[in-house]
Scaffold this active site. Structure first.
Site, PDB file in Angstrom:
ATOM      1  N   LYS A  43       0.732  -1.337   0.121  1.00 36.71           N
ATOM      2  CA  LYS A  43       0.054   0.140   0.018  1.00 36.71           C
ATOM      3  C   LYS A  43       0.821   1.222  -0.013  1.00 36.71           C
ATOM      4  CE  LYS A  43      -3.621  -2.218   2.759  1.00 36.71           C
ATOM      5  NZ  LYS A  43      -4.287  -2.082   4.106  1.00 36.71           N
ATOM      6  N   TYR A  68     -12.630  -2.247  -2.266  1.00 37.83           N
ATOM      7  CA  TYR A  68     -13.283  -2.474  -0.915  1.00 37.83           C
ATOM      8  C   TYR A  68     -14.649  -2.533  -0.728  1.00 37.83           C
ATOM      9  CZ  TYR A  68      -8.343  -1.732   1.158  1.00 37.83           C
ATOM     10  OH  TYR A  68      -6.892  -1.898   1.433  1.00 37.83           O
ATOM     11  N   ASN A  83      -1.057  -0.055   7.402  1.00 33.50           N
ATOM     12  CA  ASN A  83      -0.655  -1.390   7.884  1.00 33.50           C
ATOM     13  C   ASN A  83      -0.022  -2.249   6.383  1.00 33.50           C
ATOM     14  OD1 ASN A  83      -2.949  -1.972   6.111  1.00 33.50           O
ATOM     15  ND2 ASN A  83      -3.879  -3.202   7.740  1.00 33.50           N
ATOM     16  N   HIS A 134      -1.818  -5.585   1.710  1.00 31.01           N
ATOM     17  CA  HIS A 134      -3.116  -5.831   1.531  1.00 31.01           C
ATOM     18  C   HIS A 134      -2.863  -7.536   0.928  1.00 31.01           C
ATOM     19  CE1 HIS A 134      -7.037  -7.418   0.028  1.00 31.01           C
ATOM     20  NE2 HIS A 134      -6.518  -7.812  -1.025  1.00 31.01           N
ATOM     21  N   GLU A 158     -10.542 -10.615  -6.673  1.00 26.83           N
ATOM     22  CA  GLU A 158      -9.693  -9.187  -6.658  1.00 26.83           C
ATOM     23  C   GLU A 158      -8.628  -9.257  -7.911  1.00 26.83           C
ATOM     24  OE1 GLU A 158      -7.925  -9.610  -2.580  1.00 26.83           O
ATOM     25  OE2 GLU A 158      -9.866  -8.895  -1.925  1.00 26.83           O
TER      26      GLU A 158
HETATM   27  N1  ATP Z   1     -11.312  -1.190  13.094  1.00 26.25           N
HETATM   28  C1  ATP Z   1     -10.853  -0.526  11.809  1.00 26.25           C
HETATM   29  N2  ATP Z   1     -10.190   0.622  11.998  1.00 26.25           N
HETATM   30  C2  ATP Z   1      -9.491   1.123  11.030  1.00 26.25           C
HETATM   31  N3  ATP Z   1      -8.951   0.645   9.703  1.00 26.25           N
HETATM   32  C3  ATP Z   1      -9.430  -0.690   9.744  1.00 26.25           C
HETATM   33  C4  ATP Z   1     -10.367  -1.240  10.745  1.00 26.25           C
HETATM   34  N4  ATP Z   1     -10.415  -2.562  10.272  1.00 26.25           N
HETATM   35  C5  ATP Z   1      -9.911  -2.629   9.023  1.00 26.25           C
HETATM   36  N5  ATP Z   1      -9.335  -1.423   8.825  1.00 26.25           N
HETATM   37  C6  ATP Z   1      -8.480  -1.104   7.567  1.00 26.25           C
HETATM   38  O1  ATP Z   1      -8.999  -1.691   6.342  1.00 26.25           O
HETATM   39  C7  ATP Z   1      -8.524  -2.591   5.815  1.00 26.25           C
HETATM   40  C8  ATP Z   1      -9.356  -3.948   5.301  1.00 26.25           C
HETATM   41  O2  ATP Z   1      -9.836  -4.550   6.572  1.00 26.25           O
HETATM   42  P1  ATP Z   1      -9.707  -5.966   6.529  1.00 26.25           P
HETATM   43  O3  ATP Z   1     -10.930  -6.628   7.607  1.00 26.25           O
HETATM   44  O4  ATP Z   1     -10.167  -6.502   5.043  1.00 26.25           O
HETATM   45  O5  ATP Z   1      -8.369  -6.481   6.847  1.00 26.25           O
HETATM   46  P2  ATP Z   1      -7.301  -7.415   6.343  1.00 26.25           P
HETATM   47  O6  ATP Z   1      -8.012  -8.339   5.575  1.00 26.25           O
HETATM   48  O7  ATP Z   1      -6.400  -7.882   7.337  1.00 26.25           O
HETATM   49  O8  ATP Z   1      -6.516  -6.132   5.455  1.00 26.25           O
HETATM   50  P3  ATP Z   1      -6.509  -6.292   3.966  1.00 26.25           P
HETATM   51  O9  ATP Z   1      -7.737  -6.318   3.439  1.00 26.25           O
HETATM   52  O10 ATP Z   1      -5.961  -4.752   3.586  1.00 26.25           O
HETATM   53  O11 ATP Z   1      -5.471  -7.294   3.419  1.00 26.25           O
HETATM   54  C9  ATP Z   1      -7.375  -2.981   6.928  1.00 26.25           C
HETATM   55  O12 ATP Z   1      -5.924  -3.465   6.191  1.00 26.25           O
HETATM   56  C10 ATP Z   1      -7.278  -1.611   7.688  1.00 26.25           C
HETATM   57  O13 ATP Z   1      -6.199  -0.793   6.903  1.00 26.25           O
HETATM   58 MG    MG Z   2      -9.145  -7.871   3.821  1.00 26.07          MG
END
Ligand code: ATP
Ligand code: MG
Length: 149
Positions: free
Chosen positions: A9, A49, A112, A115, A126
């Site tokens: 990212k 997303y 973080n 992805h 995706e």
């Molecule tokens: N509670 C939250 N507060 C803020 N940001 C969040 C929160 N939960 C998720 N995110 C953000 O949204 C992204 C997508 O959330 P998801 O639940 O899909 O997590 P993930 O699958 O671990 O991450 P990614 O999809 O980015 O690989 C996360 O990577 C994070 O940056």
């Molecule tokens: Mg995710």
């Protein structure tokens, strides 16, 4: 054979961590079959997303992922989805294990670094958002030298 999408990212690109992150995935033994630097558009971010639309962090997520370039890649191999998810660690860097990308390199859930597709269904949805079939490179790789027999 499984295929999974990984993004470095904007925070990862801005911090100069592309090589570090790609290197970790290469060292798993999975095969890189597509890779590019990409400025993600708002419409691509919204499709990517879609599952998070309506959540409190959604708008911030879309503006963050579109704020500057990302690196997109496809990794292939047996159990690629689970292996890559293990390598990136928990969503919240504070909960991510040492040895994972987020555990070693991150501090903030909103930044973080990476992805990765969460499951096979997400991977199948995706990958075509980011890559045309023509962008995949089909090649044979020499067997890793430490594998005997
Ligand atoms: N509670 C939250 N507060 C803020 N940001 C969040 C929160 N939960 C998720 N995110 C953000 O949204 C992204 C997508 O959330 P998801 O639940 O899909 O997590 P993930 O699958 O671990 O991450 P990614 O999809 O980015 O690989 C996360 O990577 C994070 O940056
Ligand atoms: Mg995710």
């Amino acid at each position: 054979m499984e295929r999974t999408l990984v993004l470095v990212k904007p925070d990862g690109v801005q911090r100069g961590l592309v090589g570090e992150v790609v290197s970790r995935f290469e060292r798993t033994g999975l095969k890189l079959t597509a890779l590019k630097l990409i400025q993600i558009s708002a419409s691509l971010a919204e499709r990517h997303y879609a599952e998070h639309k309506g959540k409190p962090f959604y708008d911030g997520l879309v503006s963050y992922i579109t704020s500057s370039p990302s690196v997109a890649m496809i990794l292939e191999g047996p159990e690629a989805v689970a292996i890559v998810r293990k390598a990136i660690g928990s969503t919240r860097p504070a909960e991510a294990q040492p040895g994972t990308v987020r555990g070693d390199l991150g501090i903030d859930v909103n930044r973080n670094l990476v992805h990765a597709s969460a499951n096979l269904e997400d991977a199948a949805r995706e990958a075509p958002l980011f890559f045309d079939e023509s962008e995949f490179v089909v090649y044979e790789r020499a067997v890793d030298p430490w594998i005997v027999g």
